[in-house]
Design a protein around this motif. Structure first.
Motif, PDB file in Angstrom:
ATOM      1  N   ARG A 180      48.220  41.405  44.191  1.00  0.00           N
ATOM      2  CA  ARG A 180      48.054  42.001  45.518  1.00  0.00           C
ATOM      3  C   ARG A 180      49.238  42.898  45.859  1.00  0.00           C
ATOM      4  O   ARG A 180      49.072  43.971  46.469  1.00  0.00           O
ATOM      5  CB  ARG A 180      47.898  40.905  46.576  1.00  0.00           C
ATOM      6  CG  ARG A 180      46.591  40.144  46.513  1.00  0.00           C
ATOM      7  CD  ARG A 180      46.409  39.281  47.757  1.00  0.00           C
ATOM      8  NE  ARG A 180      45.205  38.450  47.675  1.00  0.00           N
ATOM      9  CZ  ARG A 180      45.215  37.167  47.327  1.00  0.00           C
ATOM     10  NH1 ARG A 180      46.366  36.550  47.031  1.00  0.00           N
ATOM     11  NH2 ARG A 180      44.082  36.488  47.270  1.00  0.00           N
ATOM     12  N   SER A 181      50.435  42.472  45.507  1.00  0.00           N
ATOM     13  CA  SER A 181      51.630  43.275  45.815  1.00  0.00           C
ATOM     14  C   SER A 181      51.633  44.601  45.073  1.00  0.00           C
ATOM     15  O   SER A 181      52.280  45.563  45.499  1.00  0.00           O
ATOM     16  CB  SER A 181      52.896  42.478  45.469  1.00  0.00           C
ATOM     17  OG  SER A 181      52.995  42.286  44.063  1.00  0.00           O
ATOM     18  N   LEU A 182      50.901  44.644  43.958  1.00  0.00           N
ATOM     19  CA  LEU A 182      50.791  45.895  43.201  1.00  0.00           C
ATOM     20  C   LEU A 182      49.617  46.740  43.667  1.00  0.00           C
ATOM     21  O   LEU A 182      49.313  47.778  43.074  1.00  0.00           O
ATOM     22  CB  LEU A 182      50.642  45.581  41.707  1.00  0.00           C
ATOM     23  CG  LEU A 182      51.859  44.926  41.038  1.00  0.00           C
ATOM     24  CD1 LEU A 182      51.535  44.516  39.616  1.00  0.00           C
ATOM     25  CD2 LEU A 182      53.051  45.874  41.056  1.00  0.00           C
ATOM     26  N   GLY A 183      48.956  46.302  44.729  1.00  0.00           N
ATOM     27  CA  GLY A 183      47.872  47.080  45.327  1.00  0.00           C
ATOM     28  C   GLY A 183      46.504  46.825  44.745  1.00  0.00           C
ATOM     29  O   GLY A 183      45.595  47.650  44.907  1.00  0.00           O
ATOM     30  N   GLY A 186      40.098  43.626  45.878  1.00  0.00           N
ATOM     31  CA  GLY A 186      39.411  42.362  45.652  1.00  0.00           C
ATOM     32  C   GLY A 186      38.658  42.347  44.330  1.00  0.00           C
ATOM     33  O   GLY A 186      38.678  41.348  43.600  1.00  0.00           O
ATOM     34  N   LEU A 187      38.004  43.468  44.003  1.00  0.00           N
ATOM     35  CA  LEU A 187      37.273  43.554  42.739  1.00  0.00           C
ATOM     36  C   LEU A 187      38.224  43.509  41.555  1.00  0.00           C
ATOM     37  O   LEU A 187      37.944  42.854  40.542  1.00  0.00           O
ATOM     38  CB  LEU A 187      36.446  44.843  42.705  1.00  0.00           C
ATOM     39  CG  LEU A 187      35.616  45.090  41.441  1.00  0.00           C
ATOM     40  CD1 LEU A 187      34.606  43.966  41.249  1.00  0.00           C
ATOM     41  CD2 LEU A 187      34.916  46.447  41.508  1.00  0.00           C
ATOM     42  N   GLN A 188      39.351  44.211  41.667  1.00  0.00           N
ATOM     43  CA  GLN A 188      40.328  44.187  40.585  1.00  0.00           C
ATOM     44  C   GLN A 188      40.937  42.796  40.397  1.00  0.00           C
ATOM     45  O   GLN A 188      41.199  42.375  39.272  1.00  0.00           O
ATOM     46  CB  GLN A 188      41.426  45.218  40.861  1.00  0.00           C
ATOM     47  CG  GLN A 188      40.971  46.667  40.704  1.00  0.00           C
ATOM     48  CD  GLN A 188      42.027  47.651  41.146  1.00  0.00           C
ATOM     49  OE1 GLN A 188      42.781  47.400  42.087  1.00  0.00           O
ATOM     50  NE2 GLN A 188      42.083  48.776  40.447  1.00  0.00           N
ATOM     51  N   LEU A 189      41.153  42.091  41.508  1.00  0.00           N
ATOM     52  CA  LEU A 189      41.651  40.714  41.405  1.00  0.00           C
ATOM     53  C   LEU A 189      40.687  39.843  40.608  1.00  0.00           C
ATOM     54  O   LEU A 189      41.093  39.047  39.755  1.00  0.00           O
ATOM     55  CB  LEU A 189      41.849  40.121  42.802  1.00  0.00           C
ATOM     56  CG  LEU A 189      43.137  40.449  43.554  1.00  0.00           C
ATOM     57  CD1 LEU A 189      43.091  39.851  44.944  1.00  0.00           C
ATOM     58  CD2 LEU A 189      44.347  39.912  42.803  1.00  0.00           C
ATOM     59  N   THR A 190      39.399  40.015  40.901  1.00  0.00           N
ATOM     60  CA  THR A 190      38.394  39.191  40.235  1.00  0.00           C
ATOM     61  C   THR A 190      38.268  39.527  38.759  1.00  0.00           C
ATOM     62  O   THR A 190      38.244  38.634  37.906  1.00  0.00           O
ATOM     63  CB  THR A 190      37.032  39.361  40.926  1.00  0.00           C
ATOM     64  OG1 THR A 190      37.149  38.983  42.301  1.00  0.00           O
ATOM     65  CG2 THR A 190      35.970  38.500  40.257  1.00  0.00           C
TER      66      THR A 190
END
Length: 277
Positions: A180-183, A186-190
């Motif tokens: 998250r700190s790298l921007g 939500g889709l990229q996190l998943t």
């Protein structure tokens, strides 16, 4: 000065131990079959009788005591053809289980209210024995492959979903915060954090699902299950062809072991970091 690596020594010892246990098992089986402890005799076929049934099921052979009529395998299919048909059905059920179970598990693991709402239904399906709803599936989807694939899907879907949920819940919060700190969206996190971290659990769930699918294949092929290894095992049992039934059971078990070994090999290739500190 030389020393043997423990894994190098352990490998041959393991195979020798397995070979010795197999020999003991075959000898004990032969003794029990020869002792005629169960009447009639055909209810306890010997290893040789099972082997003969296996060979007969994979060859052309005469029937009716004559040579004019020759049949192909058992029920007009070779045993390996029965196995291939069952593998296709199981494969379709597993693919559907992954396609539905993995996204649902990711959603249930990341969105709490979805997990609370859907979780009891997944647990309910997991606890049901296949024979409990095979009749409904046949009534709804007919006696052909659709009902069988649905049954195998319902056997494979819960363990894959639950394994995915466990994997999501095991993702470290530090990993998510760093992304998250790298921007990361939500889709990229998943797709780039949660899914790779969950992959080992998904593969473990797939191994369990394969086992459930194999234990379900006989139930799936009770109705119009020929060709199919489960259907042949059931039919041969009802016809008192016990040697053939045992041969089918052994083929099912050995194939399940081989599939599990393949999945474990894929797991080592895809997630080599698993089990390492």
């Amino acid at each position: 000065m030389s020393s043997s690596h423990p894994d190098v020594v352990r490998g041959p010892r393991r195979w020798l131990g397995l070979l010795a246990s197999l020999v003991v098992l075959l000898v004990a089986w032969s003794v029990v079959a020869a002792a005629d402890l169960v009447e009639p005799h055909y209810l306890t076929p010997s290893p040789l009788e099972v082997w003969d049934a296996f060979v007969r099921a994979n060859s052309y052979h005469p029937v009716g005591g004559g040579v004019d009529r020759v049949v192909r395998g058992e029920e007009h299919y070779f045993l390996w053809e029965h196995l291939v048909v069952s593998l296709r059905r199981i494969g379709l059920g597993l693919v559907l289980g992954v396609v539905v179970g993995v996204p649902l598990g990711l959603l249930m693991g990341t969105v709490r209210w979805v997990g609370d709402l859907v979780g009891p239904y997944v647990d309910f399906l997991r606890s049901l024995p296949p024979l409990a709803y095979i009749g409904f599936l046949v009534a709804w989807f007919g006696i052909y492959d659709t009902s069988k694939v649905w049954l195998l899907f319902l056997a494979a879907f819960p363990p894959i979903t639950l394994a995915t949920i466990n994997g999501v819940r095991g993702v470290k919060q530090d990993q998510l915060n760093a992304a998250r700190s790298l921007g990361a969206s939500g889709l990229q996190l998943t797709t780039q954090v949660v899914l790779p971290a969950t992959l080992p659990d998904i593969l473990s769930g797939l191994r369990v699902a394969v086992g459930f699918a194999w234990t379900t294949v006989v139930a799936a092929e009770l109705v119009n299950g020929l060709p199919g290894i489960g259907g042949l095992a059931y039919l041969s049992g009802t016809q008192n062809k016990i040697a053939l039934s045992v041969a089918c059971i052994l083929v099912i078990g050995l194939t399940a072991i081989a599939l599990d070994a393949v999945i474990r090999s894929i797991e080592k290739l895809v997630v080599p970091w698993r089990g390492k500190a």
